[in-house]
Design a protein around this motif. Structure first.
Motif, PDB file in Angstrom:
ATOM      1  N   ILE A 170      47.289  12.991  74.967  1.00 17.80           N
ATOM      2  CA  ILE A 170      48.671  12.610  74.666  1.00 17.80           C
ATOM      3  C   ILE A 170      48.833  12.437  73.163  1.00 17.80           C
ATOM      4  O   ILE A 170      48.013  11.770  72.515  1.00 17.80           O
ATOM      5  CB  ILE A 170      49.067  11.308  75.397  1.00 17.80           C
ATOM      6  CG1 ILE A 170      49.019  11.538  76.913  1.00 17.80           C
ATOM      7  CG2 ILE A 170      50.449  10.837  74.976  1.00 17.80           C
ATOM      8  CD1 ILE A 170      49.330  10.289  77.718  1.00 17.80           C
ATOM      9  N   LEU A 171      49.865  13.040  72.601  1.00 22.29           N
ATOM     10  CA  LEU A 171      50.165  12.895  71.178  1.00 22.29           C
ATOM     11  C   LEU A 171      50.709  11.490  70.933  1.00 22.29           C
ATOM     12  O   LEU A 171      51.773  11.125  71.439  1.00 22.29           O
ATOM     13  CB  LEU A 171      51.182  13.950  70.754  1.00 22.29           C
ATOM     14  CG  LEU A 171      51.501  14.054  69.255  1.00 22.29           C
ATOM     15  CD1 LEU A 171      50.250  14.445  68.463  1.00 22.29           C
ATOM     16  CD2 LEU A 171      52.614  15.069  69.029  1.00 22.29           C
ATOM     17  N   THR A 172      49.970  10.674  70.173  1.00 19.79           N
ATOM     18  CA  THR A 172      50.354   9.275  69.976  1.00 19.79           C
ATOM     19  C   THR A 172      50.897   8.993  68.581  1.00 19.79           C
ATOM     20  O   THR A 172      51.455   7.928  68.340  1.00 19.79           O
ATOM     21  CB  THR A 172      49.149   8.354  70.219  1.00 19.79           C
ATOM     22  OG1 THR A 172      48.094   8.701  69.309  1.00 19.79           O
ATOM     23  CG2 THR A 172      48.656   8.502  71.646  1.00 19.79           C
ATOM     24  N   LEU A 173      50.733   9.944  67.643  1.00 16.07           N
ATOM     25  CA  LEU A 173      51.235   9.751  66.285  1.00 16.07           C
ATOM     26  C   LEU A 173      51.483  11.104  65.646  1.00 16.07           C
ATOM     27  O   LEU A 173      50.663  12.021  65.777  1.00 16.07           O
ATOM     28  CB  LEU A 173      50.222   8.961  65.437  1.00 16.07           C
ATOM     29  CG  LEU A 173      50.546   8.826  63.941  1.00 16.07           C
ATOM     30  CD1 LEU A 173      51.804   7.985  63.730  1.00 16.07           C
ATOM     31  CD2 LEU A 173      49.371   8.233  63.165  1.00 16.07           C
ATOM     32  N   LEU A 174      52.603  11.224  64.968  1.00 14.90           N
ATOM     33  CA  LEU A 174      52.907  12.429  64.197  1.00 14.90           C
ATOM     34  C   LEU A 174      53.620  12.004  62.917  1.00 14.90           C
ATOM     35  O   LEU A 174      54.649  11.321  62.973  1.00 14.90           O
ATOM     36  CB  LEU A 174      53.792  13.395  64.995  1.00 14.90           C
ATOM     37  CG  LEU A 174      54.197  14.680  64.262  1.00 14.90           C
ATOM     38  CD1 LEU A 174      52.978  15.568  64.017  1.00 14.90           C
ATOM     39  CD2 LEU A 174      55.265  15.447  65.036  1.00 14.90           C
ATOM     40  N   VAL A 175      53.059  12.380  61.788  1.00 11.77           N
ATOM     41  CA  VAL A 175      53.664  12.089  60.486  1.00 11.77           C
ATOM     42  C   VAL A 175      53.961  13.422  59.803  1.00 11.77           C
ATOM     43  O   VAL A 175      53.045  14.240  59.600  1.00 11.77           O
ATOM     44  CB  VAL A 175      52.734  11.239  59.602  1.00 11.77           C
ATOM     45  CG1 VAL A 175      53.386  10.974  58.238  1.00 11.77           C
ATOM     46  CG2 VAL A 175      52.403   9.921  60.286  1.00 11.77           C
ATOM     47  N   THR A 176      55.215  13.651  59.462  1.00  9.35           N
ATOM     48  CA  THR A 176      55.620  14.904  58.829  1.00  9.35           C
ATOM     49  C   THR A 176      56.157  14.643  57.429  1.00  9.35           C
ATOM     50  O   THR A 176      56.698  13.567  57.137  1.00  9.35           O
ATOM     51  CB  THR A 176      56.703  15.627  59.647  1.00  9.35           C
ATOM     52  OG1 THR A 176      57.896  14.833  59.683  1.00  9.35           O
ATOM     53  CG2 THR A 176      56.222  15.883  61.071  1.00  9.35           C
ATOM     54  N   ARG A 177      56.021  15.614  56.566  1.00  9.77           N
ATOM     55  CA  ARG A 177      56.550  15.568  55.199  1.00  9.77           C
ATOM     56  C   ARG A 177      57.289  16.875  54.949  1.00  9.77           C
ATOM     57  O   ARG A 177      56.690  17.947  54.916  1.00  9.77           O
ATOM     58  CB  ARG A 177      55.419  15.406  54.187  1.00  9.77           C
ATOM     59  CG  ARG A 177      55.862  15.395  52.712  1.00  9.77           C
ATOM     60  CD  ARG A 177      54.629  15.215  51.833  1.00  9.77           C
ATOM     61  NE  ARG A 177      54.948  15.130  50.424  1.00  9.77           N
ATOM     62  CZ  ARG A 177      54.908  16.157  49.581  1.00  9.77           C
ATOM     63  NH1 ARG A 177      54.572  17.371  50.026  1.00  9.77           N
ATOM     64  NH2 ARG A 177      55.194  15.992  48.300  1.00  9.77           N
ATOM     65  N   GLN A 178      58.601  16.801  54.785  1.00 10.31           N
ATOM     66  CA  GLN A 178      59.429  17.986  54.627  1.00 10.31           C
ATOM     67  C   GLN A 178      60.215  17.908  53.319  1.00 10.31           C
ATOM     68  O   GLN A 178      60.785  16.868  52.980  1.00 10.31           O
ATOM     69  CB  GLN A 178      60.403  18.126  55.803  1.00 10.31           C
ATOM     70  CG  GLN A 178      59.689  18.367  57.137  1.00 10.31           C
ATOM     71  CD  GLN A 178      60.655  18.356  58.298  1.00 10.31           C
ATOM     72  OE1 GLN A 178      61.158  17.309  58.700  1.00 10.31           O
ATOM     73  NE2 GLN A 178      60.924  19.535  58.842  1.00 10.31           N
ATOM     74  N   MET A 179      60.223  19.023  52.623  1.00  8.84           N
ATOM     75  CA  MET A 179      60.950  19.106  51.356  1.00  8.84           C
ATOM     76  C   MET A 179      62.388  19.566  51.608  1.00  8.84           C
ATOM     77  O   MET A 179      62.639  20.396  52.495  1.00  8.84           O
ATOM     78  CB  MET A 179      60.263  20.088  50.420  1.00  8.84           C
ATOM     79  CG  MET A 179      60.850  20.146  49.019  1.00  8.84           C
ATOM     80  SD  MET A 179      60.216  21.545  48.058  1.00  8.84           S
ATOM     81  CE  MET A 179      61.069  22.914  48.848  1.00  8.84           C
ATOM     82  N   TYR A 180      63.319  19.033  50.832  1.00 10.32           N
ATOM     83  CA  TYR A 180      64.707  19.472  50.915  1.00 10.32           C
ATOM     84  C   TYR A 180      65.381  19.245  49.565  1.00 10.32           C
ATOM     85  O   TYR A 180      64.843  18.547  48.686  1.00 10.32           O
ATOM     86  CB  TYR A 180      65.454  18.724  52.022  1.00 10.32           C
ATOM     87  CG  TYR A 180      65.696  17.256  51.727  1.00 10.32           C
ATOM     88  CD1 TYR A 180      66.922  16.820  51.227  1.00 10.32           C
ATOM     89  CD2 TYR A 180      64.698  16.304  51.952  1.00 10.32           C
ATOM     90  CE1 TYR A 180      67.146  15.473  50.956  1.00 10.32           C
ATOM     91  CE2 TYR A 180      64.916  14.964  51.683  1.00 10.32           C
ATOM     92  CZ  TYR A 180      66.138  14.556  51.189  1.00 10.32           C
ATOM     93  OH  TYR A 180      66.355  13.233  50.911  1.00 10.32           O
ATOM     94  N   TYR A 181      66.539  19.844  49.376  1.00  4.95           N
ATOM     95  CA  TYR A 181      67.332  19.665  48.165  1.00  4.95           C
ATOM     96  C   TYR A 181      68.622  18.956  48.531  1.00  4.95           C
ATOM     97  O   TYR A 181      69.288  19.324  49.508  1.00  4.95           O
ATOM     98  CB  TYR A 181      67.643  21.014  47.508  1.00  4.95           C
ATOM     99  CG  TYR A 181      66.429  21.666  46.864  1.00  4.95           C
ATOM    100  CD1 TYR A 181      66.108  21.417  45.538  1.00  4.95           C
ATOM    101  CD2 TYR A 181      65.609  22.527  47.593  1.00  4.95           C
ATOM    102  CE1 TYR A 181      64.998  22.007  44.941  1.00  4.95           C
ATOM    103  CE2 TYR A 181      64.500  23.122  47.014  1.00  4.95           C
ATOM    104  CZ  TYR A 181      64.205  22.859  45.687  1.00  4.95           C
ATOM    105  OH  TYR A 181      63.103  23.440  45.109  1.00  4.95           O
ATOM    106  N   ASP A 182      68.977  17.951  47.736  1.00  5.51           N
ATOM    107  CA  ASP A 182      70.218  17.231  48.027  1.00  5.51           C
ATOM    108  C   ASP A 182      71.412  18.002  47.470  1.00  5.51           C
ATOM    109  O   ASP A 182      71.268  19.122  46.952  1.00  5.51           O
ATOM    110  CB  ASP A 182      70.166  15.803  47.480  1.00  5.51           C
ATOM    111  CG  ASP A 182      70.098  15.754  45.947  1.00  5.51           C
ATOM    112  OD1 ASP A 182      70.280  16.813  45.307  1.00  5.51           O
ATOM    113  OD2 ASP A 182      69.870  14.660  45.396  1.00  5.51           O
TER     114      ASP A 182
END
Length: 519
Positions: free
Chosen positions: A190-202
């Motif tokens: 079971i997936l118990t943790l997911l940390v993502t980092r996504q780039m974007y422009y405001d």
């Protein structure tokens, strides 16, 4: 269904520590390097136009190493002239057939109008469900080798969930690529943790990063600007689980089956061998396919613009004259020095060695090679379009069916609908027959009374699917066959036709007229 929020709790200070220290999962470098290599092969056909600065793309020098006997100039020339063979893109296009030929059946027992709307607006960019799985999910899973499909809820400007006319929340999905999965944890499957980092422009075109941490109990969002992170949101997790499905192109035994790798990663050496061989064939054709001129010293000097009393080297002559055999002015040119190489050796390379290598690649990629290589004195014409991808399609369909099933049930569950009622079925059997050929098989079998009921059901289902008829209509016809058997009379046939909606029959009739007019 298991409520993982009551089984696996991740302390908030642990999550914040991961985000603030930017702690990566132990396989981050491995999956990113693999993704770079395979994406380079995928972009091979368009390598002149690809943005080299992409995070998951590297130029050809990442794959083609410099020889120890090769100067820097020679290496740069080889990189410029040598094209990576676009095999990865071919295999990926073959897998996209699953969606291009209407091979997916989705069952929505409740709120069909809402789910029909979601099919046309499925992800965060407004793409349809077919575009989402065919062009985004399949690419990340099969080419990049690792990623995730994440489900989220539509929110209004005040941070409240958007609901439909029945008061249910509206979920949507998006794809996370390998370099965006910063950390994750799996416990007992079971997936118990997911940390993502996504780039974007405001809106002011300022580059920022968004960190999101998903646990079964809560979801935290951090924004990063100029290296400073700030928590902007923390909410209870409405899904009761980490709302993500990991995408694995192929199970990786070296990482204890936790991460995946591109399905054809083991073929990268053969891809390179094919590219090198074809590059050498091209150079060989240029060298031996045309006569080498024999020129006197004075003519060479004149063509190269070299004064009579100056010294010259091979590079000067190569740039000014091209490849030539140079003899003194006083020597008579012998007839046998106007050399035209025998093309038999190159012909053998093209037809035998190159063909064998391609067949081996197709075999290891679980396809049957029907490709041919046509050769003539002016060059080589390659065709790799006629490949029967049965094994590749079947294995991909099984994986994608599981992925889409998990996503659909997660979306239904968060809307307080019974997820067990929702179902997705991918066809595991593919044929290259057209609808007209299948219809001909049906009519001939019925005419000569040699068509058993199971085969009639299969052919009829395939025919209706290839004509893009709704799954409800296909199932109604199958149920009719189960109840009444094979139609024997005109009355039986009329009863079968009557179960189909008139508007669908009209649409099929118009489609048939259009097809006939095109032919």
């Amino acid at each position: 269904m298991i409520d993982s929020s009551k089984l696996y709790s991740v302390p908030k200070d642990v999550v914040e520590d991961i985000v603030m220290k930017e702690s990566r999962h132990p396989y981050y470098s491995v999956v990113l390097d693999r993704a770079k290599i395979m994406n380079s092969w995928f972009q091979a056909e368009y390598d002149e136009y690809t943005a080299i600065s992409s995070t998951v793309f590297s130029d050809k020098s990442y794959i083609i190493a410099q020889s120890t006997i090769e100067s820097n100039d020679e290496y740069k020339e080889r990189l410029a002239r040598m094209k990576l063979f676009p095999l990865e893109q071919k295999f990926f296009s073959a897998q996209q057939r699953i969606y291009d030929e209407n091979n997916v059946n989705r069952s929505y027992p409740q709120n069909k109008d809402f789910w029909m709307y979601k099919e046309s607006n499925f992800d965060d960019a407004g793409c349809s469900i077919t575009e989402f799985y065919r062009d985004k999910v399949l690419f990340v899973k099969e080419v990049l080798g690792f990623g995730a499909v994440v489900t989220d809820l539509m929110m209004d400007g005040e941070g409240n969930p958007v609901t439909d006319t029945d008061g249910n929340v509206v979920p949507y999905n998006f794809v996370v690529r390998p370099h965006e999965i910063w950390n994750f944890e799996v416990k007992q499957g079971i997936l118990t943790l997911l940390v993502t980092r996504q780039m974007y422009y405001d809106i002011h075109n300022v580059k920022k990063h968004k960190w999101t941490a998903y646990t079964p109990e809560y979801i935290c969002v951090y924004t990063e600007e100029n290296g400073i992170k700030k928590k902007t949101l923390e909410i209870p997790n409405p899904f009761g689980e980490v709302p993500a499905t990991l995408l694995k192109g192929q199970t990786d035994a070296n990482s204890s089956f936790i991460v995946g790798k591109p399905r054809r990663y083991s073929l990268k050496g053969m891809y390179l061998a094919a590219s090198e061989l074809f590059y050498d064939l091209k150079k060989g054709s240029e060298l031996f396919g045309h006569p080498i001129p024999v020129l006197t010293d004075s003519i060479v000097r004149s063509l190269a613009g070299v004064a009579d009393d100056d010294q010259y080297d091979s590079r000067t002559i190569k740039e000014g004259v091209g490849m030539a055999i140079i003899i003194p002015d006083e020597q008579q040119i012998p007839n046998n020095m106007l050399y035209q190489a025998d093309m038999q050796g190159l012909q053998h390379l093209r037809d035998v060695i190159f063909g064998d290598l391609m067949s081996l690649i197709f075999l290891m990629a679980q396809v049957r090679d029907k490709s041919i290589v046509k050769s003539n004195v002016s060059g080589s014409s390659k065709r790799f379009d006629n490949v029967d991808e049965q094994g590749l399609l079947a294995s991909t369909a099984m994986d994608m069916e599981m992925v889409e099933m998990q996503v659909l049930k997660r979306m239904a569950k968060v809307r307080d609908e019974d997820p067990m009622d929702y179902n997705v079925t991918y066809s595991k059997h593919y044929d290259l027959s057209s609808a007209a050929e299948i219809f001909s098989d049906i009519t001939e079998g019925m005419q000569y009374h040699v068509l058993p009921l199971p085969l009639l059901k299969k052919l009829t289902g395939e025919y209706m699917r290839k004509r893009s008829m709704p799954q409800e209509d296909i199932q109604a016809v199958m149920d009719h066959f189960d109840e009444f058997g094979i139609p024997r009379t005109s009355g039986d046939l009329k009863n079968l036709i009557d179960i189909l909606p008139q508007e669908e029959l009209q649409r099929q009739a118009e489609l048939g007229i259009d097809l006939n007019s095109e032919q």
